[in-house]
Design a protein around this motif. Sequence first.
Motif, short mmCIF file in Angstrom:
data_model
loop_
_atom_site.label_atom_id
_atom_site.label_comp_id
_atom_site.label_asym_id
_atom_site.label_seq_id
_atom_site.Cartn_x
_atom_site.Cartn_y
_atom_site.Cartn_z
N GLN A 273 -8.40 -2.87 5.73
CA GLN A 273 -9.41 -2.22 6.02
C GLN A 273 -10.11 -3.82 6.95
OE1 GLN A 273 -9.45 0.45 8.10
NE2 GLN A 273 -7.26 0.93 6.32
N ASP B 54 -6.44 -1.16 -0.16
CA ASP B 54 -6.57 -0.56 1.70
C ASP B 54 -8.47 -0.94 1.78
OD1 ASP B 54 -5.72 1.33 3.11
OD2 ASP B 54 -7.91 2.38 2.44
N ASN B 55 -9.25 -1.52 1.02
CA ASN B 55 -10.56 -1.60 1.51
C ASN B 55 -10.06 -3.53 2.26
OD1 ASN B 55 -12.27 -0.09 1.16
ND2 ASN B 55 -12.38 -0.97 -1.52
N ALA C 206 -4.23 3.77 -8.28
CA ALA C 206 -5.70 4.41 -7.57
C ALA C 206 -6.60 3.19 -7.39
CB ALA C 206 -6.33 5.33 -7.93
N GLN C 207 -6.69 2.12 -8.61
CA GLN C 207 -8.09 1.53 -8.52
C GLN C 207 -7.77 0.31 -7.33
OE1 GLN C 207 -11.44 0.44 -10.27
NE2 GLN C 207 -11.34 -0.82 -9.59
N ARG D 113 0.54 -1.33 -0.11
CA ARG D 113 0.15 -0.14 0.11
C ARG D 113 1.13 1.41 -0.22
NH1 ARG D 113 -3.96 1.07 4.88
NH2 ARG D 113 -2.18 1.30 5.72
N ARG E 128 1.10 3.71 -2.91
CA ARG E 128 0.56 5.82 -3.13
C ARG E 128 1.83 6.06 -3.11
NH1 ARG E 128 -1.07 4.99 3.79
NH2 ARG E 128 -3.21 5.17 3.23
N ARG F 93 -7.39 1.42 -3.77
CA ARG F 93 -8.73 1.74 -3.31
C ARG F 93 -8.62 0.15 -3.10
NH1 ARG F 93 -9.74 5.32 -6.64
NH2 ARG F 93 -10.90 3.70 -8.17
N GLU F 94 -8.96 -0.77 -3.73
CA GLU F 94 -9.04 -2.34 -2.94
C GLU F 94 -8.28 -2.73 -2.20
OE1 GLU F 94 -8.52 -3.99 -7.41
OE2 GLU F 94 -10.53 -2.92 -7.99
N HIS G 139 1.24 6.29 -7.51
CA HIS G 139 0.19 7.11 -7.44
C HIS G 139 0.96 8.45 -7.90
CE1 HIS G 139 -3.53 9.50 -7.73
NE2 HIS G 139 -3.43 8.67 -8.32
#
Length: 160
Positions: free
Chosen positions: A145, A141-142, A134-135, A83, A87, A138-139, A90
Amino acid sequence: MRLAEALTARADLQRRIEQLRARIVANARFQEGEEPAEDAAALIREAEDALTELRDLIRRINATNARLDLGADGTMTDALATRDVLRLRHSVLTDAAAAASGANDQFLRQMRSELRQVSALPVARLRAQADAVAQELRELDNRIQQANWSNDLEEESGSR
């Protein structure tokens, strides 16, 4: 305690320590004949206790992250490293696209005789790559989490 709750507690402790630091600095010196608003030595002791608590919590979070298997993403530690790199990737791609497109340029060509600026990089392709990163970010990071909220924090180990 869930991992996500431990992460929140860590952030709270870090804020509390920073507030204590500011209070210590503000009360470390005072004018002769006056009394400081707070006892700086007592604040240092309070900060030491909070720092010990933070150290122990970070150890438990790190132990949890090292053992927590996220399947294809590896351990939580692996996923967090990925991750962080996503970042940065990106950021590099979006900054490169902005620079190549002239989005940051403050100077515009006034006359036809002035030299034209041309892009050394394919802006559209860079932006498309940045969108894909970015996609992916996001995936990931989900998934991180979700793991934070569905896994318990490691118990404290006996070694200190």
